[in-house]
Design a protein around this motif. Structure first.
Motif, PDB file in Angstrom:
ATOM      1  N   PRO A 239       0.860  -1.223  -0.050  1.00  0.00           N
ATOM      2  CA  PRO A 239       0.144  -0.023  -0.090  1.00  0.00           C
ATOM      3  C   PRO A 239       0.776   1.383  -0.168  1.00  0.00           C
ATOM      4  N   GLU A 240       1.883   1.129   0.676  1.00  0.00           N
ATOM      5  CA  GLU A 240       3.004   2.577   0.566  1.00  0.00           C
ATOM      6  C   GLU A 240       3.556   2.824  -0.503  1.00  0.00           C
ATOM      7  N   GLU A 241       3.486   2.005  -1.282  1.00  0.00           N
ATOM      8  CA  GLU A 241       4.140   1.990  -2.585  1.00  0.00           C
ATOM      9  C   GLU A 241       3.069   2.824  -3.776  1.00  0.00           C
ATOM     10  N   ILE A 242       1.820   3.063  -3.313  1.00  0.00           N
ATOM     11  CA  ILE A 242       0.666   3.641  -4.231  1.00  0.00           C
ATOM     12  C   ILE A 242       1.046   4.961  -4.372  1.00  0.00           C
ATOM     13  N   ASP A 243       1.057   5.648  -5.409  1.00  0.00           N
ATOM     14  CA  ASP A 243       1.536   7.176  -5.716  1.00  0.00           C
ATOM     15  C   ASP A 243       0.366   7.811  -5.610  1.00  0.00           C
ATOM     16  N   PHE A 244      -0.815   7.517  -6.325  1.00  0.00           N
ATOM     17  CA  PHE A 244      -1.970   7.883  -6.250  1.00  0.00           C
ATOM     18  C   PHE A 244      -3.002   7.119  -6.344  1.00  0.00           C
ATOM     19  N   VAL A 245      -4.317   7.566  -5.670  1.00  0.00           N
ATOM     20  CA  VAL A 245      -5.682   6.673  -6.222  1.00  0.00           C
ATOM     21  C   VAL A 245      -6.359   7.588  -6.881  1.00  0.00           C
ATOM     22  N   ALA A 246      -7.120   6.938  -7.839  1.00  0.00           N
ATOM     23  CA  ALA A 246      -8.231   7.567  -8.647  1.00  0.00           C
ATOM     24  C   ALA A 246      -9.417   7.031  -8.337  1.00  0.00           C
ATOM     25  N   TYR A 247     -10.356   7.737  -8.185  1.00  0.00           N
ATOM     26  CA  TYR A 247     -11.685   7.545  -8.042  1.00  0.00           C
ATOM     27  C   TYR A 247     -12.645   7.678  -9.306  1.00  0.00           C
ATOM     28  N   HIS A 248     -13.753   6.907  -9.555  1.00  0.00           N
ATOM     29  CA  HIS A 248     -14.543   6.994 -11.057  1.00  0.00           C
ATOM     30  C   HIS A 248     -15.228   8.256 -10.848  1.00  0.00           C
ATOM     31  N   GLU A 249     -15.537   8.793 -10.154  1.00  0.00           N
ATOM     32  CA  GLU A 249     -16.477  10.008 -10.025  1.00  0.00           C
ATOM     33  C   GLU A 249     -16.267  11.226  -8.986  1.00  0.00           C
ATOM     34  N   GLU A 250     -16.922  12.173  -9.231  1.00  0.00           N
ATOM     35  CA  GLU A 250     -16.852  13.252  -8.239  1.00  0.00           C
ATOM     36  C   GLU A 250     -17.924  13.184  -7.202  1.00  0.00           C
ATOM     37  N   PRO A 251     -17.785  12.586  -6.025  1.00  0.00           N
ATOM     38  CA  PRO A 251     -18.787  12.293  -5.328  1.00  0.00           C
ATOM     39  C   PRO A 251     -19.714  13.501  -4.904  1.00  0.00           C
ATOM     40  N   VAL A 252     -18.878  14.776  -4.665  1.00  0.00           N
ATOM     41  CA  VAL A 252     -19.516  15.945  -4.290  1.00  0.00           C
ATOM     42  C   VAL A 252     -20.279  16.536  -5.317  1.00  0.00           C
ATOM     43  N   VAL A 253     -20.106  16.411  -6.756  1.00  0.00           N
ATOM     44  CA  VAL A 253     -20.874  16.700  -7.692  1.00  0.00           C
ATOM     45  C   VAL A 253     -22.292  15.967  -7.699  1.00  0.00           C
TER      46      VAL A 253
ATOM     47  N   ALA B 270      -8.556   1.572   3.910  1.00  0.00           N
ATOM     48  CA  ALA B 270      -8.265   0.421   3.188  1.00  0.00           C
ATOM     49  C   ALA B 270      -6.707   0.342   2.667  1.00  0.00           C
ATOM     50  N   THR B 271      -6.246   1.407   2.556  1.00  0.00           N
ATOM     51  CA  THR B 271      -4.836   1.507   2.034  1.00  0.00           C
ATOM     52  C   THR B 271      -3.795   2.418   2.837  1.00  0.00           C
ATOM     53  N   GLY B 272      -4.369   3.202   3.407  1.00  0.00           N
ATOM     54  CA  GLY B 272      -3.459   4.247   4.189  1.00  0.00           C
ATOM     55  C   GLY B 272      -3.155   5.421   3.264  1.00  0.00           C
ATOM     56  N   VAL B 273      -3.662   5.591   1.974  1.00  0.00           N
ATOM     57  CA  VAL B 273      -3.309   6.556   1.454  1.00  0.00           C
ATOM     58  C   VAL B 273      -3.784   7.905   1.695  1.00  0.00           C
ATOM     59  N   SER B 274      -3.151   8.974   1.895  1.00  0.00           N
ATOM     60  CA  SER B 274      -3.860  10.102   2.500  1.00  0.00           C
ATOM     61  C   SER B 274      -4.558  10.738   1.425  1.00  0.00           C
ATOM     62  N   ALA B 275      -5.610  11.715   2.037  1.00  0.00           N
ATOM     63  CA  ALA B 275      -6.551  12.318   0.955  1.00  0.00           C
ATOM     64  C   ALA B 275      -6.195  13.265  -0.114  1.00  0.00           C
ATOM     65  N   ASP B 276      -4.800  13.921   0.062  1.00  0.00           N
ATOM     66  CA  ASP B 276      -4.131  14.712  -0.722  1.00  0.00           C
ATOM     67  C   ASP B 276      -3.717  13.718  -2.237  1.00  0.00           C
TER      68      ASP B 276
END
Ligand SMILES: [Fe+2]
Length: 601
Positions: A57-71, A112-118
């Motif tokens: 998990p710490e090797e993940i550079d970015f996480v991409a989510y398939h939509e914009e939940p706020v919109v 799930a991954t420890g990846v931070s929000a930024d």
């Protein structure tokens, strides 16, 4: 650069990993949770992809989510507010679901991954679909039509796309048809009216359409209105999309089409087995299905013509759930005027995870440079040795599934005679009318089994197909089966003008079969004389290609009936344990798992 892609919260939640612009692995949550079309956060899929790829998990550079939940949240809020106060309970429930679920997706990802929000990027939903389709196609330029129920505020999008000198896809939005003007939602509303499950059985509506005449097309055209510029609008008076506990139809809809079909009303149409006399009430529903299918095709043809006008390109990519409509796709391939019509293997929301990951990957400098196919799932080779099978049965099946099921098993024997002997033995079994489970390598992405998680029978054998339908798939006889054939034999079956179209490689389009070849696929033929082929190049799946060749050498028939390897109500099998369990619980006669041939004793 490693990007984790995620889609969730609608249906077919999925996860994937992209490394330096190349898809490593992608898998739907349903393959692990065993809940068909699982829409929950895909924690099992994320963990499985990471484990399979050996990525921490710490090797993940970015996480991409398939939509914009706020919109999306703003759209759902607005639609609920329109109905307020009449849907006050729904409104409260929706707010709670969204606040607790969708807006907290970053928290889910962190957990799930420890990846931070930024490091988490939200990609617009239709852009995720479009990026997936264009990247899989590997074309220099294309128009892209994305048609689904809704993503954020948009239900249909038209993009133009080209690949720059740096390899980066440049995807530009040309049109966006806003919610609630949604072809996907209208088609699903008709699916509910016809007594089928929404977001799951739209293909039943399409299959039923072939038994009807579109005598209500005029009524449907009042609901979906074609505009002169090639776009469309939906009359909202026919629907009530604010309800979630019954079909989203208004009184106006019922007065146009009559009462909805109950799912207990028997549909006696059949393309597999004998048909029995058809109740006129059920013929009415087939005619309604034919009408919505006809109008859907009219509208999508107008959109395709607009796409051609605006972009002037030769290639059209399709994505979004509506791109699973293989009757529509077949007509687009043959009649739309585009030289290439490309449908990716997983045009629904499962593919959106990979599209989002590829988009973020390209944004940060690692563009996808190669197209890709459907075999991006997990494999289990190395885990399964012949000697381990007994332990696998007792230990893993008991651990995973019910003891009651195990009690019913008569046991099985296994051997590893080598691939040539397996192909020979399987061909001989098929010729005797047996149903074969065929499990090889990495599982397919998307809903189609393409020779790695397939059930196979002789496509000329009515009795074997009936047994497959009744004892394994519990499949309605009006739904046709599909077939696989090697590309060298495509001209035996089809009358394609310029070689084998790309859109026929993964069972995403239906085409008329030449009359003289119909005997070869009589059990995989729809009532309108079409079949939905997988036309296979050897380079794409060598073992399956060789099996089809061995089968033809033995039987003289150049095609196999191929349907997804699953039990009724369950997703495609993922692991050898799933396959062995399905084999033992049903009337599947023999099973091949990688290089192991398994038979019941
Ligand atoms: Fe979608």
């Amino acid at each position: 650069m490693i990007v984790l892609g995620i889609s969730s919260d609608f249906h077919d939640s999925s996860a994937c990993l992209v490394k330096d612009g190349v898809p490593l692995v992608t898998a739907a949550e349903e393959r692990f949770s065993y809940q068909k079309h699982d829409s929950g956060f895909p924690e099992l899929a994320i963990k499985s992809c990471l484990r399979w790829a050996g990525v921490q998990p710490e090797e993940i550079d970015f996480v991409a989510y398939h939509e914009e939940p706020v919109v999306k949240f703003s759209r759902i809020m607005a639609s609920r507010l329109q109905g307020f106060p009449f849907t006050a309970r729904n409104f409260a429930r929706t707010v709670r679901e969204i606040v607790l679920g969708q807006l907290w997706v970053k928290l889910d990802i962190f957990r799930a991954t420890g990846v931070s929000a930024d490091k988490i990027h939200m990609v617009p939903h239709h852009l995720s679909h479009a990026t997936y389709a264009f990247s899989a196609a590997n074309l220099p330029r294309a128009a892209i039509l994305v048609i689904d129920a809704v993503g954020e505020w948009t239900s249909t999008s038209l993009f133009s796309a080209e690949r720059g000198d740096d390899g980066n896809p440049r995807i530009q939005l040309l049109d966006a048809v806003p919610y609630p003007h949604s072809l996907g939602m209208v088609y699903s509303a008709f699916t509910a009216f016809l007594g089928f499950r929404v977001n799951e059985s739209e293909n039943s509506t399409m299959a039923l359409a072939s038994f009807g005449t579109p005598r209500f097309a005029g009524e449907v055209r009042k609901i979906i209105r074609a505009e002169s510029d090639g776009l469309y609008s939906v009359d909202p008076d026919y629907f009530d999309f604010s309800v979630t506990d019954r079909p989203p139809l208004s009184r106006k809809f019922y007065s146009a089409f009559g009462p909805a079909r109950s799912n207990k009303d028997k549909l006696s149409f059949a393309c597999v087995g004998e048909s029995s006399p058809v109740d006129p009430r059920m013929q009415h529903y087939a005619d309604v299905a034919a009408s919505i299918q006809t109008v859907l095709e009219e509208i999508v043809f107008a959109l395709a013509a607009r796409a051609k006008r605006l972009t002037g390109v030769d290639s059209l990519c399709l994505a979004g759930g509506v791109a699973l409509n293989c009757s529509m796709n077949g007509r687009l391939i043959r009649e739309s005027g585009f030289k290439n019509v490309f449908i990716p293997p997983d045009p629904g929301d499962g593919g959106g995870a990979l599209g989002a990951a590829l988009y973020v990957s390209a944004k940060f400098g690692a563009p996808a440079r190669k197209g890709f196919g459907p075999y991006l799932g997990l494999d289990y080779s190395g885990r399964l040795q012949t000697g381990d099978l007994a332990r696998l049965e007792i230990h893993e099946i008991l651990q995973h599934r019910s003891k009651a099921a195990v009690k019913k098993f008569g046991g099985f024997k296994s051997e590893t005679p080598g691939f040539a002997a397996i192909a020979e033995r399987v061909s001989e079994k098929l010729a005797r009318g047996q149903v074969i489970g065929w499990f090889q390598g990495r599982f397919e992405n998307g809903p189609r089994a393409l020779g790695n998680r397939s059930l196979l029978v002789d496509p000329r054998n009515a009795e074997a197909t009936r047994r497959l339908s009744r004892q394994v798939k519990l499949r309605a006889p009006f739904r046709p089966y599909a077939c696989s054939l090697n590309e060298e034999k495509a001209s035996v079956f089809f009358d394609f003008k310029d070689g084998v179209p790309a859109g026929t490689r993964w069972m995403s389009s239906a085409h008329p079969v030449r009359p003289q070849a119909r005997e070869f696929v009589s059990e995989a033929l729809h009532v309108d004389g079409t079949t939905r082929p997988q036309i296979l190049a050897r380079a794409e799946n060598q073992k399956y290609h060789d099996l089809i060749s061995a089968w033809e050498a033995r039987s003289g028939c150049p095609a196999l009936l191929n349907t997804s390897f699953n039990e009724s109500g369950y997703p495609l099998v993922s692991s050898p344990v799933d396959a062995i369990l399905a084999f033992l619980r049903t009337d599947i006669d023999a099973l091949v798992v990688d290089d192991v041939l398994i038979e019941k004793v």
